[in-house]
Design a protein around this motif. Structure first.
Motif, PDB file in Angstrom:
ATOM      1  N   THR A  52       3.509   1.969 -15.974  1.00 42.65           N
ATOM      2  CA  THR A  52       4.015   1.004 -14.999  1.00 42.65           C
ATOM      3  C   THR A  52       2.961   0.666 -13.953  1.00 42.65           C
ATOM      4  O   THR A  52       2.825  -0.495 -13.530  1.00 42.65           O
ATOM      5  CB  THR A  52       5.271   1.570 -14.317  1.00 42.65           C
ATOM      6  N   LEU A  53       2.181   1.658 -13.527  1.00 43.48           N
ATOM      7  CA  LEU A  53       1.161   1.424 -12.515  1.00 43.48           C
ATOM      8  C   LEU A  53       0.075   0.483 -13.035  1.00 43.48           C
ATOM      9  O   LEU A  53      -0.309  -0.480 -12.358  1.00 43.48           O
ATOM     10  CB  LEU A  53       0.561   2.758 -12.081  1.00 43.48           C
ATOM     11  N   LYS A  92      -8.708   8.780  -2.106  1.00 46.61           N
ATOM     12  CA  LYS A  92      -8.149   9.749  -1.155  1.00 46.61           C
ATOM     13  C   LYS A  92      -7.509  10.928  -1.884  1.00 46.61           C
ATOM     14  O   LYS A  92      -7.666  12.084  -1.472  1.00 46.61           O
ATOM     15  CB  LYS A  92      -7.120   9.058  -0.256  1.00 46.61           C
ATOM     16  N   GLU A  93      -6.801  10.641  -2.957  1.00 49.23           N
ATOM     17  CA  GLU A  93      -6.155  11.729  -3.693  1.00 49.23           C
ATOM     18  C   GLU A  93      -7.177  12.606  -4.406  1.00 49.23           C
ATOM     19  O   GLU A  93      -6.971  13.814  -4.549  1.00 49.23           O
ATOM     20  CB  GLU A  93      -5.153  11.144  -4.703  1.00 49.23           C
ATOM     21  N   GLU A 128       0.828  -1.207   0.000  1.00 50.69           N
ATOM     22  CA  GLU A 128       0.000   0.000   0.000  1.00 50.69           C
ATOM     23  C   GLU A 128       0.863   1.258   0.000  1.00 50.69           C
ATOM     24  O   GLU A 128       0.546   2.246  -0.668  1.00 50.69           O
ATOM     25  CB  GLU A 128      -0.918  -0.013   1.218  1.00 50.69           C
ATOM     26  N   SER A 129       1.963   1.223   0.740  1.00 47.06           N
ATOM     27  CA  SER A 129       2.869   2.368   0.745  1.00 47.06           C
ATOM     28  C   SER A 129       3.499   2.587  -0.623  1.00 47.06           C
ATOM     29  O   SER A 129       3.657   3.729  -1.075  1.00 47.06           O
ATOM     30  CB  SER A 129       3.956   2.156   1.807  1.00 47.06           C
ATOM     31  N   SER A 130       3.831   1.498  -1.306  1.00 47.69           N
ATOM     32  CA  SER A 130       4.420   1.638  -2.641  1.00 47.69           C
ATOM     33  C   SER A 130       3.404   2.186  -3.635  1.00 47.69           C
ATOM     34  O   SER A 130       3.756   2.946  -4.542  1.00 47.69           O
ATOM     35  CB  SER A 130       4.954   0.289  -3.117  1.00 47.69           C
ATOM     36  N   LEU A 131       2.126   1.826  -3.459  1.00 49.10           N
ATOM     37  CA  LEU A 131       1.091   2.378  -4.335  1.00 49.10           C
ATOM     38  C   LEU A 131       0.946   3.884  -4.116  1.00 49.10           C
ATOM     39  O   LEU A 131       0.783   4.652  -5.082  1.00 49.10           O
ATOM     40  CB  LEU A 131      -0.236   1.670  -4.066  1.00 49.10           C
ATOM     41  N   TYR A 132       0.985   4.317  -2.850  1.00 52.11           N
ATOM     42  CA  TYR A 132       0.965   5.756  -2.566  1.00 52.11           C
ATOM     43  C   TYR A 132       2.141   6.455  -3.243  1.00 52.11           C
ATOM     44  O   TYR A 132       1.991   7.533  -3.834  1.00 52.11           O
ATOM     45  CB  TYR A 132       1.022   5.992  -1.055  1.00 52.11           C
ATOM     46  N   HIS A 133       3.295   5.837  -3.158  1.00 57.61           N
ATOM     47  CA  HIS A 133       4.484   6.432  -3.768  1.00 57.61           C
ATOM     48  C   HIS A 133       4.321   6.535  -5.279  1.00 57.61           C
ATOM     49  O   HIS A 133       4.686   7.559  -5.888  1.00 57.61           O
ATOM     50  CB  HIS A 133       5.717   5.597  -3.416  1.00 57.61           C
ATOM     51  N   ASN A 134       3.752   5.505  -5.915  1.00 56.05           N
ATOM     52  CA  ASN A 134       3.568   5.529  -7.371  1.00 56.05           C
ATOM     53  C   ASN A 134       2.596   6.625  -7.790  1.00 56.05           C
ATOM     54  O   ASN A 134       2.840   7.360  -8.759  1.00 56.05           O
ATOM     55  CB  ASN A 134       3.058   4.170  -7.856  1.00 56.05           C
ATOM     56  N   VAL A 135       1.484   6.728  -7.066  1.00 59.47           N
ATOM     57  CA  VAL A 135       0.488   7.744  -7.416  1.00 59.47           C
ATOM     58  C   VAL A 135       1.039   9.148  -7.183  1.00 59.47           C
ATOM     59  O   VAL A 135       0.851  10.052  -8.020  1.00 59.47           O
ATOM     60  CB  VAL A 135      -0.806   7.515  -6.606  1.00 59.47           C
ATOM     61  N   HIS A 136       1.750   9.344  -6.083  1.00 61.69           N
ATOM     62  CA  HIS A 136       2.321  10.670  -5.814  1.00 61.69           C
ATOM     63  C   HIS A 136       3.387  11.041  -6.840  1.00 61.69           C
ATOM     64  O   HIS A 136       3.531  12.219  -7.200  1.00 61.69           O
ATOM     65  CB  HIS A 136       2.919  10.698  -4.407  1.00 61.69           C
ATOM     66  N   SER A 137       4.130  10.070  -7.342  1.00 61.07           N
ATOM     67  CA  SER A 137       5.125  10.353  -8.386  1.00 61.07           C
ATOM     68  C   SER A 137       4.448  10.822  -9.661  1.00 61.07           C
ATOM     69  O   SER A 137       4.929  11.743 -10.335  1.00 61.07           O
ATOM     70  CB  SER A 137       5.962   9.101  -8.653  1.00 61.07           C
ATOM     71  N   ILE A 138       3.325  10.206  -9.996  1.00 56.57           N
ATOM     72  CA  ILE A 138       2.576  10.638 -11.182  1.00 56.57           C
ATOM     73  C   ILE A 138       2.060  12.055 -11.003  1.00 56.57           C
ATOM     74  O   ILE A 138       2.132  12.885 -11.926  1.00 56.57           O
ATOM     75  CB  ILE A 138       1.417   9.655 -11.450  1.00 56.57           C
ATOM     76  N   LEU A 139       1.549  12.365  -9.819  1.00 57.70           N
ATOM     77  CA  LEU A 139       1.016  13.700  -9.576  1.00 57.70           C
ATOM     78  C   LEU A 139       2.118  14.753  -9.563  1.00 57.70           C
ATOM     79  O   LEU A 139       1.912  15.881 -10.037  1.00 57.70           O
ATOM     80  CB  LEU A 139       0.248  13.718  -8.253  1.00 57.70           C
TER      81      LEU A 139
END
Length: 729
Positions: free
Chosen positions: A45-46, A66-67, A13-24
């Motif tokens: 990649t996501l 959440k985002e 779940e933390s890695s998914l947050y990191h992936n989404v935040h990188s895209i944003l």
């Protein structure tokens, strides 16, 4: 198989947050449009991760919700549409979404509906889709696969096909084969049973939920045989009936799915126990894609007609036995069907094949069942016959069930050719509604260029940018800039890599994945204005009408050659001073134009000046109250002032006053160059479909002596490029 649907670890779940935040972050910190070549890789990649590991889909959906809530709270509108597209595409890939997550999605989308366009329109569109998916799990996946792979059935008969056209001026022949392998290489060999199994598997997984044994079900489907067709049709009937009934009779719907599930597993009991258990492949397959090198101007028209005729013939002439066969051999006849027209060798071979039949047929030969594919000249007649249908009745709006997704790869030159092709199609459709009544046409654009600035033609003070329209699309749509503009530079590199590795390597699915995401998600068009130009040549008896979408360049070859000669001469010499006042002056031109204004009430103006060249560049507008216009830039006769005059106009008429001619180039394309031109007239291109012929009574006319209501309609023709944001036009 509980682990497929259960929660995942906090590390994932933390890695998914990191992936989404990188895209944003990539979206927020944008450089100039199209400048980054690695943008869009994070999004790809996501979604690839969701395909490989379906268990991360639900945690990813929660992160995206959440985002979205955060983006609305801090009023970060640039994030809303990308997050919406990512959310819905993840749901499309997923087989199971809990009810509490659906509730959070609806609450979030309900708050987004209050935002202005285009945010509220996209949120409303997705809210309807997600509501149907919640009521009928697996509906989006099922309809997508059926339409994209032409899985014939009697209930859901929408068909789609992706046509990729590449400009040979951009892609050299050495890269075309490698590019074609990447686009078409991952197809399942046309085996429709593969896609039917995916539909049945995914629908049962989504409808039954955690009680579904996915791997065992996949193994049973692989060995089901002819019963697979019956279960496939039953699944479609149950799902579409559920859509009509809504949320009513939920228990009956699940009971019918459970019944099919038990029937399939019961048939699986007869298999050899030693047979290894199959690993289920539940990912969403890429659509059917056909690759074409755009050599001739009519290639797009011909492919659309072929698509309409082929689907119509399959629907009308395929019987039940053909549908149940594992493979149907299609034989295309290229001869006339007359025995006397055939070569002697072919007649002899066919007569030998026919021996062994009845003796009364021994003097002739037998032909296998085949269909003669029409020539280009007879396709219009066949299209009209197909449109008339049974008993000569016209096709209703509901029967317009074909969608052609046209993807063009190239630069501004390619979009110029596309605008011309669209104008030609509209002229044909103005007389006979052939494709319009059968095929929905959606246009997509992937900017790619092979020219560096040093290779571009030099005009005025600098070198031309071959991707000006791509830059405009990226400026109005940041998600397009990330996923399409940013990846366009990678396409030639991927094709070069594939070509250097040889044919033995497996095709790279990256480009096909990008095309699939682009054509599935981007449904909001940006309308690029098309301008018509009437070209009158020096003999004053010949004229040509053309269209352009980016720019029109005017050069005076004689003056340009003189200026280039004296530019190389030492400026302090007597020769340079002698000719600077006699031969370095430009041509006198008369320009009649109408200024661009919001009120659109400006009167015509006229100016006469001397110039060495002109550039009429289109200035698109993304706002309703700001009209499209063109910027007219003049090259001053003084070399130190390359662009002294700029006029912004809606229409313009340019005429040479002296006994001189000029050459013009449309959309930076040397293939569309005209010489010995005396005058040009530029104006917004009118849609031929809104121009009734004198013999045709328009439905917008209220009677004799009354003015046509057509003048109150927006009759201009535009080039609609599908993007992720769109505009408010």
């Amino acid at each position: 198989m509980d682990e497929t649907f259960d929660g995942v670890s906090s590390v994932v779940e933390s890695s998914l947050y990191h992936n989404v935040h990188s895209i944003l972050r990539e979206l927020d910190c944008q450089p100039q449009a199209g400048s980054a070549s690695n943008k869009g890789m994070l999004r790809w990649t996501l979604h690839n991760r969701v395909d490989r590991c379906p268990s991360v889909s639900v945690p990813l959906v929660k992160v995206l919700i959440k985002e979205l809530e955060k983006a609305e709270r801090i009023d970060s509108k640039i994030r809303i549409i990308p997050l919406l597209h990512t959310l819905v595409y993840t749901i499309l890939q997923s087989a199971f979404i809990p009810e509490d997550v659906y509730h959070r999605i609806h609450v979030c989308l309900k708050s987004l509906v209050t935002l202005p366009l285009p945010y509220c329109a996209i949120a409303m569109h997705y809210a309807r889709q997600i509501k149907m998916e919640q009521t009928t799990p697996g509906l989006m996946f099922q309809r997508r696969v059926i339409s994209e792979h032409n899985l014939r059935n009697d209930i859901y008969q929408l068909h789609e096909k992706v046509f990729v056209f590449v400009d040979p001026a951009v892609f050299p022949p050495s890269l075309v084969n490698a590019l074609k392998a990447d686009v078409e290489g991952s197809d399942q060999g046309g085996d429709t049973w593969v896609y039917k199994r995916k539909v049945v598997l995914h629908t049962l997984m989504a409808g039954i939920g955690k009680q579904c044994n996915v791997n065992r079900l996949a193994q049973a489907l692989e060995h089901l045989g002819e019963d697979m067709e019956l279960h496939f049709r039953d699944i479609i009937a149950i799902v579409e009936q559920r859509v009509e009934d809504g949320a009513a009779e939920d228990n009956r719907y699940k009971a019918r799915l459970q019944e099919i599930y038990r029937d399939i597993l019961t048939a699986e009991k007869g298999l050899d126990p030693s047979h290894p258990e199959s690993q289920a492949e539940t990912h969403l397959p890429n659509p059917e894609v056909s690759f074409h090198v755009w050599n001739k101007e009519d290639d797009i028209w011909n492919e659309l007609v072929n698509f309409a005729l082929m689907v119509s013939s399959e629907q009308n002439y395929m019987d039940e036995d053909d549908l149940r066969r594992n493979s149907v051999v299609s034989t295309v006849s290229t001869d006339s069907g007359i025995e006397g027209d055939m070569p002697i060798s072919e007649i002899s071979s066919l007569m030998l094949e026919s021996q062994g039949g009845a003796e009364e047929h021994s003097s002739s030969f037998c032909r296998r069942p085949c269909v003669r594919w029409p020539k280009a000249g007879t396709r219009l007649t066949l299209m009209m016959e197909a449109i008339k249908g049974n008993g000569g009745y016209g096709i209703t709006k509901e029967e317009r069930n074909l969608t052609a997704r046209i993807v063009v790869m190239g630069d501004d030159r390619t979009l110029g050719r596309l605008a011309k092709a669209l104008h030609t199609i509209r002229k044909r459709e103005a007389r006979h509604l052939l494709l319009t009544k059968r095929v929905n046409q959606e246009i997509y654009y992937i900017p790619v260029t092979n020219q560096l600035p040093s290779h571009a033609q030099e005009f005025l003070s600098g070198n031309e940018d071959m991707l000006t329209l791509a830059g405009y699309l990226g400026s109005v749509d940041p998600w397009f800039d990330c996923n399409i503009n940013g990846l366009g530079a990678m396409i030639p590199k991927l094709a070069q890599m594939q070509s250097s590795q040889g044919e033995s390597t497996d095709p790279n699915s990256f480009l096909l994945d990008i095309i699939s995401y682009y054509t599935r998600v981007s449904q909001q068009p940006v309308h690029l204005p098309i301008y018509c130009v009437k070209i009158v040549f020096s003999n004053l008896t010949t004229s040509v009408e053309e269209v352009f979408v980016s720019q029109l360049q005017i050069d005076f070859p004689d003056i340009k050659r003189i200026r280039a000669t004296f530019k190389d001469t030492i400026k302090g010499s007597v020769r340079y001073k002698k000719h600077s006042s006699q031969e370095l002056y430009g041509a006198d031109v008369s320009i009649n134009y109408r200024k661009a204004s919001i009120s659109d009430r400006e009167q015509g103006s006229r100016v006469t000046l001397s110039t060495c060249g002109m550039l009429v560049a289109v200035v698109p507008s993304c706002r309703v109250k700001s009209p499209h216009s063109v910027n007219i830039r003049f090259q001053d006769i003084n070399p130190s002032k390359p662009c002294a005059t700029v006029i912004r106009a809606v229409s313009v008429n340019i005429r040479v006053l002296e006994n001189k001619t000029f050459s013009l180039c449309l959309d930076k394309d040397p293939r569309r160059t005209y010489k010995d031109v005396q005058s040009v007239e530029v104006s917004p291109c009118l849609d031929p479909g809104y121009c009734p012929h004198p013999s045709t009574k328009s439905k917008y006319s209220s009677g004799e002596g009354s003015e046509h209501l057509l003048k109150f309609l927006n009759r201009t023709l535009t080039l609609p490029i599908n993007t992720f944001f769109g505009t408010d036009q």
